[in-house]
Design an enzyme around this catalytic site. Structure first.
Site, PDB file in Angstrom:
ATOM      1  N   GLU A 420      -8.985  13.655  45.890  1.00  0.00           N
ATOM      2  CA  GLU A 420      -8.238  14.462  46.867  1.00  0.00           C
ATOM      3  C   GLU A 420      -9.102  14.820  48.072  1.00  0.00           C
ATOM      4  O   GLU A 420      -9.175  15.976  48.510  1.00  0.00           O
ATOM      5  CB  GLU A 420      -7.685  15.719  46.197  1.00  0.00           C
ATOM      6  CG  GLU A 420      -6.738  15.381  45.073  1.00  0.00           C
ATOM      7  CD  GLU A 420      -5.941  16.555  44.522  1.00  0.00           C
ATOM      8  OE1 GLU A 420      -6.241  17.708  44.872  1.00  0.00           O
ATOM      9  OE2 GLU A 420      -5.000  16.305  43.751  1.00  0.00           O
ATOM     10  N   GLU A 496      -4.082  11.592  38.484  1.00  0.00           N
ATOM     11  CA  GLU A 496      -3.924  12.939  37.929  1.00  0.00           C
ATOM     12  C   GLU A 496      -2.439  13.170  37.728  1.00  0.00           C
ATOM     13  O   GLU A 496      -1.651  12.943  38.663  1.00  0.00           O
ATOM     14  CB  GLU A 496      -4.477  14.000  38.894  1.00  0.00           C
ATOM     15  CG  GLU A 496      -5.733  14.638  38.408  1.00  0.00           C
ATOM     16  CD  GLU A 496      -6.335  15.606  39.416  1.00  0.00           C
ATOM     17  OE1 GLU A 496      -5.717  16.642  39.698  1.00  0.00           O
ATOM     18  OE2 GLU A 496      -7.446  15.321  39.907  1.00  0.00           O
TER      19      GLU A 496
HETATM   20  C1  GAL Z   1      -5.660  18.779  41.548  1.00  0.00           C
HETATM   21  C2  GAL Z   1      -7.173  18.705  41.633  1.00  0.00           C
HETATM   22  C3  GAL Z   1      -7.813  19.128  40.337  1.00  0.00           C
HETATM   23  C4  GAL Z   1      -7.201  20.403  39.846  1.00  0.00           C
HETATM   24  C5  GAL Z   1      -5.717  20.199  39.676  1.00  0.00           C
HETATM   25  C6  GAL Z   1      -4.989  21.403  39.102  1.00  0.00           C
HETATM   26  O1  GAL Z   1      -5.062  18.793  42.782  1.00  0.00           O
HETATM   27  O2  GAL Z   1      -7.583  17.405  41.941  1.00  0.00           O
HETATM   28  O3  GAL Z   1      -9.193  19.282  40.517  1.00  0.00           O
HETATM   29  O4  GAL Z   1      -7.459  21.394  40.779  1.00  0.00           O
HETATM   30  O5  GAL Z   1      -5.175  19.918  40.937  1.00  0.00           O
HETATM   31  O6  GAL Z   1      -3.605  21.163  39.034  1.00  0.00           O
END
Ligand code: GAL
Length: 824
Positions: A420, A496
């Site tokens: 990100e 993710e």
């Molecule tokens: C994402 C991020 C992670 C964590 C996650 C929580 O956007 O890459 O490190 O913060 O959100 O939902």
């Protein structure tokens, strides 16, 4: 086991270090340098000096994380765990080196220190490294005092607001002293690839970097020996001339007949022994491990391992080990991976930094795939004191070192250059991506690069995503299709996914889809989502199934971690970066497994989707005093065809997976609130009557799995269950003992929060305690803790003596319980 190896290496090394006859050039193994350090916190501008008075400093062994010692305090940022991660800290170690080593090359290797590290030997600065997640080695040779005491002093200065999660603080990974002959294999000095593999033969291509620290060119013989479980498979001998005062790269090709492949099912490993000979004398020996396997990534046919498709059933993992903090422990890491495997996981994304070497060794051994991730920030910061401050100066060195360290691990399948990254939104952002991508390919042309994108339209428009090989999207179940339509050749996966939140054993009724809990917990009905981008696991299951070009997913996260207490905290982060609105909430709720490794209900939802050995799970608990006769929603998760629900022996009917659809509230912006239809959860609403809640799972009409939950009576006893009843005595190995508060029949009392006290006697000691409550401020380092949802975990270690550790658990009003753990 690994821990024994370290201990015996240490003993051998110490013997060699102090007992060799002069001019002995027998190669010495790296000496584990973890024992006997001194530590003090605070600003001590002269503590690098050799005569600095450190008599009142604390004695300890590494790895060490000073922040996990606490105490939790609202003066610290909840986002980084509510623990004292920032501030200055010093370590000193006194040691002697036998004068016979005078002519050798002596260096110190840190596997990682958190952070802004400066290392001094006898008052002289020998090197510095700002990044906390990278290993580094410094030459000590010019500053060694062979006649008397040497003092290694290490200054660390982690800053506040430097991370989006708990980083830990201190020399939290292993340290090694290396005494090498002037000609030796360099740090991370072998690069092993297997460019040609058939059933009959594998070609093993080795690039060996040899350091010649002498003033003259030297002729040596490089002998490369491939072994399979200590049996020699093949050998190659090469005479080479090494240039004076430089690193020399030598290429060797070997062949393994009928190679055993490294695979997720059968993770076969080979060993490479590299010997360096000068005449009749072996001057160095260096050990590497590798696997023979092929990887391929296809825009339509997914990821292929050894020519067979393997979908990523992946999880992202932060590096902390819950109550043990960031201090690396092999067994605690191995246990995490065992629990992940039991859930059906086959892949790990080391979010968002280079992991410990221990993790990669374990993944190699257990057949887990790894995305090795370098950075969470490039030039644009996400927190006031993030990596962006040193990016320009250090990114190349840090990234190259990560790849050099990790490129022999067969488990590692991709290099992630970032998560990100905010450059996604910048016109020129692609330039940095290209530069990092080129570095990866320069160091290793056998693996693709990747990154996790959360602003995918922007990162496509500015061409940043086009600079890397495999595109990961974070939380974009609807975005895959859009991206694929626009870029059919793009190789895509979920870097993710989900970010569902919950607390183990907590159930809020009615199920509303809102955050209704008032005690900083989240309901385990798993329909309420934390951040706006989150969505239930079911959505990703459906999306992956409907889009077979996707490589799979990496769910956020495998284990709960310290810091980032979403959905609590964080609402004032625009003003000061602190996340303390909902103090004492200070740890993650994201994972299907809590901070101490106990599964939440969601563990079984993933298991029902990711494993095939028959299983069934039922929730909630069955202690709804005061709700007699009222409808209670009951969910079952299974990988079987059908489930039948019984309450006190009365059947409430069978439901069929894939046919009986359950509506669950879901908040993700991609679909209308309140009506996600899932085929992964079976639901009944049944009137509560105390007694038994039982599910029976069937496939082809046969019972394949069952689970029963009973209504607990009054708490009266404690139950102790150890993950291992015998451990190595070395003080590194651990036994994890789950304590449960139970009634007279042994039934878990689901809301019990009794304070449990542990007496640890015999040949062991406390390593840590925890209960998985992300809002608990109890210390991890005392022999007592309150149960959370009826449970807590005690972690014990040996004290070097072979024998027995006797643990007595007691709690007011309950019977004592005893367990013994053998130390071997
Ligand atoms: C994402 C991020 C992670 C964590 C996650 C929580 O956007 O890459 O490190 O913060 O959100 O939902």
């Amino acid at each position: 086991m690994y821990t024994t190896k370290i201990l015996s290496l240490f003993i051998i090394a110490s013997l060699l270090l102090f007992s060799c006859s002069s001019q002995d050039i027998t190669p010495l193994p790296d000496q584990n340098f973890n024992l006997g350090w001194l530590f003090a916190k605070g600003d001590k501008p002269t503590a690098m000096q050799i005569n600095y008075d450190d008599t009142d400093w604390r004695k300890l062994n590494l790895p060490h994380d000073w922040a996990i010692e606490g105490p939790f305090d609202s003066q610290y940022n909840a986002r980084t765990g509510g623990l004292p991660v920032h501030g200055k800290g010093w370590y000193r170690k006194h040691f002697k080196i036998d004068p016979q080593h005078k002519w050798k090359y002596i260096s110190i290797a840190f596997e990682g220190a958190m952070n802004n590290t400066k290392v001094y030997l006898n008052g002289e600065l020998v090197g510095e490294r700002p990044f906390g997640y990278i290993g580094f080695e410094f030459d000590l040779t010019p500053h060694i005092n062979f006649e008397g005491d040497n003092v290694l002093a290490v200054a660390l200065a982690p800053e506040d607001l430097a991370s989006r999660w708990y980083s830990g603080a201190g020399i939290y990974r292993d340290v090694h002293l290396k005494i090498n002959n002037p000609i030796h294999v360099a740090q991370w000095g072998t690069f092993i690839t297997t460019p040609e593999i058939t059933n009959q033969e594998a070609k093993v291509h080795v690039q060996t970097t040899l350091k010649n620290t002498t003033e003259g060119n030297e002729t040596i013989n490089l002998v490369s020996i491939v072994k399979d479980e200590n049996v020699v498979v093949t050998t190659e001998n090469k005479e080479v001339n090494l240039k004076a005062n430089s690193d020399n790269v030598v290429v060797t090709d070997l062949r393994i007949a009928a190679p055993k492949l490294w695979d997720v099912e059968a993770p076969n490993l080979y060993q490479l022994e590299t010997q360096v000979w000068q005449g009749d004398t072996m001057v160095d020996v260096y050990h590497s491990s590798f696997g023979v396997r092929t990887i391929a990534f296809h825009a339509q046919n997914g990821f292929q391992l050894n020519g067979k498709r393997v979908d990523f059933k992946g999880v992202c993992m932060h590096h902390d080990l819950g109550p043990l903090g960031a201090a690396v422990n092999y067994r605690a890491t191995e246990r995490q991976m065992e629990i992940m495997k039991a859930m059906g996981v086959n892949a790990i994304r080391t979010s968002h930094n280079p992991p410990s070497s221990a993790l990669l060794e374990i993944c190699d051994r257990m057949g887990l795939l790894v995305i090795d991730e370098a950075f969470d920030e490039w030039q644009i910061g996400k927190v006031p004191n993030g990596y962006n401050k040193v990016f320009d100066q250090w990114h190349e060195r840090d990234l190259r070192d990560m790849i050099k360290r990790d490129r022999n691990h067969p488990s590692v399948i991709m290099w992630s250059i970032g998560n990100e990254i905010l450059e996604q939104g910048r016109k020129e952002g692609w330039k940095v991506a290209k530069m990092l991508n080129d570095i990866c390919h320069d160091e290793d042309n056998t693996r693709p690069t990747t990154a996790g994108f959360n602003y995918y339209p922007a990162s496509f428009d500015n061409q940043l995503a086009m600079q890397i090989d495999v595109v990961g999207l974070n939380y974009k179940p609807n975005g895959y299709i859009d991206a694929k339509t626009k870029h059919p050749d793009m190789i895509l996966y979920g870097s993710e996914t989900s970010s569902q939140t919950s607390s183990r054993g907590v159930y809020d009724l009615p199920i509303t889809g809102e955050l209704t809990n008032t005690d900083l917990q989240v309901s385990s009905y798993d329909v309420i989502n934390g951040p706006p981008w989150a969505y239930p696991p079911d959505v990703e299951f459906d999306t992956q199934a409907a889009n077979p070009y996707l490589l799979g997913e990496f769910m956020w996260t495998g284990f709960d971690y310290l810091g980032e207490p979403t959905p609590y905290g964080g609402r004032d982060n625009s003003t000061n970066g602190y996340w303390n609105d909902d103090w004492p909430s200070h740890a993650s709720y994201f994972a299907p497994v809590d901070l101490v490794g106990l599964p939440k209900d969601r563990f079984y939802l993933y298991q029902s989707q990711w494993t095939t050995a028959p299983m069934v799970h039922v929730l909630p608990h069955w202690n709804w005093e005061g709700k007699e006769g009222q409808q209670i929603p009951v969910f079952a998760y299974t990988n079987a065809e059908e489930v039948e629900l019984f309450v006190n022996g009365k059947s409430y009917g069978k439901k069929r997976k894939g046919v009986d659809i359950t509506k669950i509230p879901a908040e993700y912006k991609g679909f209308p609130k309140g009506d996600y239809e899932t085929k992964y959860r079976l639901r009944w609403d049944v009137p509560y009557t105390p007694g038994s809640l039982k599910v029976v799972a069937y496939t082809n009409g046969n019972v394949v799995a069952e689970k029963e939950i009973k209504t607990a009576a009054k708490a009266s006893n404690l139950k102790l269950e150890a993950d291992r009843n015998a451990i190595n005595a070395d003080g590194l190995d651990l036994s994890f003992i789950t304590v449960s508060v139970v009634d007279a029949n042994g039934t878990l009392v689901p809301k019990a929060n009794n304070l449990v006290q542990f007496r640890i006697e015999g040949d062991g000691a406390l390593a840590a305690v925890g209960n998985g409550d992300s809002a608990s401020l109890e210390s991890f380092q005392v022999p007592f803790i309150k149960a959370f949802s009826g449970k807590a975990v005690l972690i014990v270690k040996g004290n070097g003596q072979v024998g027995e550790i006797k643990i007595t658990a007691s709690s007011q009003g309950l019977e004592d319980e005893i367990i013994t753990i053998k130390t071997e």
